[in-house]
Design a protein around this motif. Structure first.
Motif, PDB file in Angstrom:
ATOM      1  N   MET A 167     -31.157  87.444   9.039  1.00 40.30           N
ATOM      2  CA  MET A 167     -32.591  87.638   8.883  1.00 40.30           C
ATOM      3  C   MET A 167     -33.076  88.648   9.925  1.00 40.30           C
ATOM      4  SD  MET A 167     -35.479  84.703   9.111  1.00 40.30           S
ATOM      5  CE  MET A 167     -37.177  85.123   8.921  1.00 40.30           C
ATOM      6  N   ASN A 168     -33.858  89.591   9.507  1.00 43.59           N
ATOM      7  CA  ASN A 168     -34.443  90.562  10.427  1.00 43.59           C
ATOM      8  C   ASN A 168     -35.686  89.969  11.069  1.00 43.59           C
ATOM      9  OD1 ASN A 168     -32.656  92.614  10.167  1.00 43.59           O
ATOM     10  ND2 ASN A 168     -33.805  93.701   8.590  1.00 43.59           N
ATOM     11  N   PHE A 169     -35.796  90.149  12.359  1.00 40.05           N
ATOM     12  CA  PHE A 169     -36.982  89.699  13.072  1.00 40.05           C
ATOM     13  C   PHE A 169     -37.224  90.643  14.231  1.00 40.05           C
ATOM     14  CE2 PHE A 169     -33.342  87.297  14.649  1.00 40.05           C
ATOM     15  CZ  PHE A 169     -33.388  87.543  16.012  1.00 40.05           C
ATOM     16  N   PRO A 170     -38.486  90.799  14.640  1.00 37.10           N
ATOM     17  CA  PRO A 170     -38.781  91.689  15.758  1.00 37.10           C
ATOM     18  C   PRO A 170     -38.279  91.118  17.075  1.00 37.10           C
ATOM     19  CG  PRO A 170     -40.810  90.833  14.796  1.00 37.10           C
ATOM     20  CD  PRO A 170     -39.679  90.263  14.022  1.00 37.10           C
ATOM     21  N   THR A 171     -37.757  91.997  17.894  1.00 33.77           N
ATOM     22  CA  THR A 171     -37.336  91.657  19.246  1.00 33.77           C
ATOM     23  C   THR A 171     -38.137  92.535  20.189  1.00 33.77           C
ATOM     24  OG1 THR A 171     -35.113  91.101  18.484  1.00 33.77           O
ATOM     25  CG2 THR A 171     -35.387  91.552  20.836  1.00 33.77           C
ATOM     26  N   LEU A 172     -38.842  91.903  21.094  1.00 29.15           N
ATOM     27  CA  LEU A 172     -39.670  92.624  22.057  1.00 29.15           C
ATOM     28  C   LEU A 172     -39.010  92.472  23.421  1.00 29.15           C
ATOM     29  CD1 LEU A 172     -41.840  90.796  20.048  1.00 29.15           C
ATOM     30  CD2 LEU A 172     -43.101  92.778  20.817  1.00 29.15           C
ATOM     31  N   GLU A 173     -38.737  93.604  24.087  1.00 30.79           N
ATOM     32  CA  GLU A 173     -38.005  93.584  25.350  1.00 30.79           C
ATOM     33  C   GLU A 173     -38.802  94.283  26.440  1.00 30.79           C
ATOM     34  OE1 GLU A 173     -34.002  94.902  24.909  1.00 30.79           O
ATOM     35  OE2 GLU A 173     -33.431  94.263  26.919  1.00 30.79           O
ATOM     36  N   PHE A 174     -38.863  93.622  27.612  1.00 29.75           N
ATOM     37  CA  PHE A 174     -39.638  94.144  28.730  1.00 29.75           C
ATOM     38  C   PHE A 174     -38.890  93.927  30.037  1.00 29.75           C
ATOM     39  CE2 PHE A 174     -42.669  92.753  25.513  1.00 29.75           C
ATOM     40  CZ  PHE A 174     -43.472  93.863  25.379  1.00 29.75           C
ATOM     41  N   PRO A 175     -38.991  94.877  30.978  1.00 32.12           N
ATOM     42  CA  PRO A 175     -38.379  94.696  32.302  1.00 32.12           C
ATOM     43  C   PRO A 175     -39.387  94.132  33.309  1.00 32.12           C
ATOM     44  CG  PRO A 175     -39.093  96.952  32.066  1.00 32.12           C
ATOM     45  CD  PRO A 175     -39.451  96.247  30.774  1.00 32.12           C
ATOM     46  N   VAL A 176     -38.865  93.465  34.335  1.00 37.66           N
ATOM     47  CA  VAL A 176     -39.706  92.992  35.434  1.00 37.66           C
ATOM     48  C   VAL A 176     -38.834  92.908  36.687  1.00 37.66           C
ATOM     49  CG1 VAL A 176     -39.347  90.508  35.005  1.00 37.66           C
ATOM     50  CG2 VAL A 176     -41.467  91.286  36.105  1.00 37.66           C
ATOM     51  N   SER A 177     -39.427  93.229  37.843  1.00 33.60           N
ATOM     52  CA  SER A 177     -38.715  93.158  39.120  1.00 33.60           C
ATOM     53  C   SER A 177     -39.409  92.148  40.028  1.00 33.60           C
ATOM     54  CB  SER A 177     -38.705  94.516  39.818  1.00 33.60           C
ATOM     55  OG  SER A 177     -37.972  95.445  39.070  1.00 33.60           O
ATOM     56  N   VAL A 178     -38.612  91.242  40.590  1.00 34.50           N
ATOM     57  CA  VAL A 178     -39.115  90.232  41.527  1.00 34.50           C
ATOM     58  C   VAL A 178     -38.032  89.948  42.557  1.00 34.50           C
ATOM     59  CG1 VAL A 178     -40.701  89.110  39.890  1.00 34.50           C
ATOM     60  CG2 VAL A 178     -38.338  88.325  40.052  1.00 34.50           C
ATOM     61  N   ASP A 179     -38.421  89.220  43.618  1.00 34.20           N
ATOM     62  CA  ASP A 179     -37.390  88.775  44.555  1.00 34.20           C
ATOM     63  C   ASP A 179     -36.988  87.346  44.187  1.00 34.20           C
ATOM     64  OD1 ASP A 179     -38.967  86.815  45.944  1.00 34.20           O
ATOM     65  OD2 ASP A 179     -39.725  88.329  47.323  1.00 34.20           O
ATOM     66  N   GLN A 180     -35.934  86.833  44.830  1.00 31.99           N
ATOM     67  CA  GLN A 180     -35.393  85.513  44.474  1.00 31.99           C
ATOM     68  C   GLN A 180     -36.441  84.415  44.559  1.00 31.99           C
ATOM     69  OE1 GLN A 180     -31.988  83.640  44.927  1.00 31.99           O
ATOM     70  NE2 GLN A 180     -30.824  85.300  44.039  1.00 31.99           N
ATOM     71  N   GLN A 181     -37.307  84.480  45.545  1.00 31.60           N
ATOM     72  CA  GLN A 181     -38.319  83.444  45.744  1.00 31.60           C
ATOM     73  C   GLN A 181     -39.339  83.424  44.593  1.00 31.60           C
ATOM     74  OE1 GLN A 181     -40.846  84.020  49.200  1.00 31.60           O
ATOM     75  NE2 GLN A 181     -40.800  81.829  49.637  1.00 31.60           N
ATOM     76  N   GLN A 182     -39.499  84.537  43.901  1.00 30.06           N
ATOM     77  CA  GLN A 182     -40.528  84.665  42.865  1.00 30.06           C
ATOM     78  C   GLN A 182     -40.006  84.433  41.441  1.00 30.06           C
ATOM     79  OE1 GLN A 182     -41.372  88.667  43.993  1.00 30.06           O
ATOM     80  NE2 GLN A 182     -43.128  88.103  45.246  1.00 30.06           N
ATOM     81  N   VAL A 183     -38.712  84.244  41.287  1.00 29.26           N
ATOM     82  CA  VAL A 183     -38.124  84.145  39.943  1.00 29.26           C
ATOM     83  C   VAL A 183     -38.742  83.007  39.142  1.00 29.26           C
ATOM     84  CG1 VAL A 183     -36.008  83.711  38.628  1.00 29.26           C
ATOM     85  CG2 VAL A 183     -35.955  85.244  40.596  1.00 29.26           C
ATOM     86  N   THR A 184     -38.806  81.810  39.717  1.00 25.46           N
ATOM     87  CA  THR A 184     -39.334  80.655  38.983  1.00 25.46           C
ATOM     88  C   THR A 184     -40.778  80.889  38.558  1.00 25.46           C
ATOM     89  OG1 THR A 184     -37.876  79.181  40.230  1.00 25.46           O
ATOM     90  CG2 THR A 184     -39.699  78.160  39.033  1.00 25.46           C
ATOM     91  N   GLU A 185     -41.625  81.297  39.508  1.00 24.36           N
ATOM     92  CA  GLU A 185     -43.041  81.517  39.189  1.00 24.36           C
ATOM     93  C   GLU A 185     -43.219  82.609  38.144  1.00 24.36           C
ATOM     94  OE1 GLU A 185     -46.124  80.310  42.664  1.00 24.36           O
ATOM     95  OE2 GLU A 185     -45.322  82.335  42.706  1.00 24.36           O
ATOM     96  N   ALA A 186     -42.480  83.687  38.283  1.00 17.17           N
ATOM     97  CA  ALA A 186     -42.593  84.772  37.307  1.00 17.17           C
ATOM     98  C   ALA A 186     -42.173  84.288  35.927  1.00 17.17           C
ATOM     99  CB  ALA A 186     -41.745  85.966  37.741  1.00 17.17           C
ATOM    100  N   ALA A 187     -41.064  83.554  35.853  1.00 21.09           N
ATOM    101  CA  ALA A 187     -40.586  83.044  34.563  1.00 21.09           C
ATOM    102  C   ALA A 187     -41.605  82.096  33.942  1.00 21.09           C
ATOM    103  CB  ALA A 187     -39.236  82.352  34.731  1.00 21.09           C
ATOM    104  N   VAL A 188     -42.191  81.211  34.739  1.00 21.52           N
ATOM    105  CA  VAL A 188     -43.206  80.279  34.234  1.00 21.52           C
ATOM    106  C   VAL A 188     -44.404  81.050  33.683  1.00 21.52           C
ATOM    107  CG1 VAL A 188     -44.924  78.548  34.945  1.00 21.52           C
ATOM    108  CG2 VAL A 188     -42.549  78.288  35.639  1.00 21.52           C
TER     109      VAL A 188
END
Length: 196
Positions: free
Chosen positions: A1-22
């Protein structure tokens, strides 16, 4: 099945990974919720950022768990990259078997950089720009979004705000520099260039 895939980059430090992901997961889900939504502003501790999420405890717990699992995988391997994947799908039973038919996928390419207090504003801006890009992408491309929002195949009716069925997965990559990793990369590049 074809479906749209949207891809984006982001840069953070290790301490910010959880908050950024949330913040990222909540922003995507916010835009893929079809019921009456009670907004709730959330302020980040390690990013200069406030984002909006659906005010639902069950949803918050699911997002927090997915983001924590991703951050733990990044930390444990001292990885410098990771890809967070948020998929929306149709849930249906076919021949007595449950199937998931994805109709949209979001790929967030994390680059994990050295912690630096003087770069906090840069990392915060990176996440803020991504959240804006998500909102713009949702507004630009919606012809693939299911219209049958009362159908339990598409919508999680156990949550009063009725988000579309969703799941989070992830990959982590490129571990921190070790001698063995560096040697592997050199060998791989030598063999790939001789086979070209």
């Amino acid at each position: 099945m074809n479906f749209p895939t949207l891809e984006f980059p982001v840069s953070v430090d290790q301490q910010q990974v959880t908050e950024a992901a949330v913040a990222i997961i909540h922003t995507i889900i916010w835009h893929r919720t079809v019921g009456e939504v009670r907004p709730r502003d959330e302020k980040c501790r390690f990013l200069d950022l406030v984002y909006v999420r659906v005010d639902n405890d069950k949803l918050m717990q699911e997002v927090d768990r997915a983001a924590a699992d991703f951050a733990k995988a990044v930390r444990q391997g001292n990885h410098k990259t990771g890809q967070l994947k948020v998929a929306f799908f149709q849930k249906r039973t076919r021949y007595f078997k449950q199937e998931k038919n994805v109709w949209e996928k979001w790929l967030i390419d994390f680059k994990i950089v050295e912690r630096s207090d003087d770069k906090r504003a840069v990392f915060s801006a990176s996440v803020r720009e991504l959240l804006s890009s998500i909102a713009l992408a949702v507004m630009r491309k919606d012809s693939h979004v299911p219209l049958d929002v009362e159908n339990a195949e598409y919508v999680d009716k156990s949550i009063s705000e009725r988000p579309f069925w969703w799941e989070v997965s992830f990959d982590v990559g490129q571990a921190g520099s070790s001698g063995i990793d560096s040697i592997r990369r050199v060998i791989d590049s030598v063999f790939s260039s001789t086979n070209a």
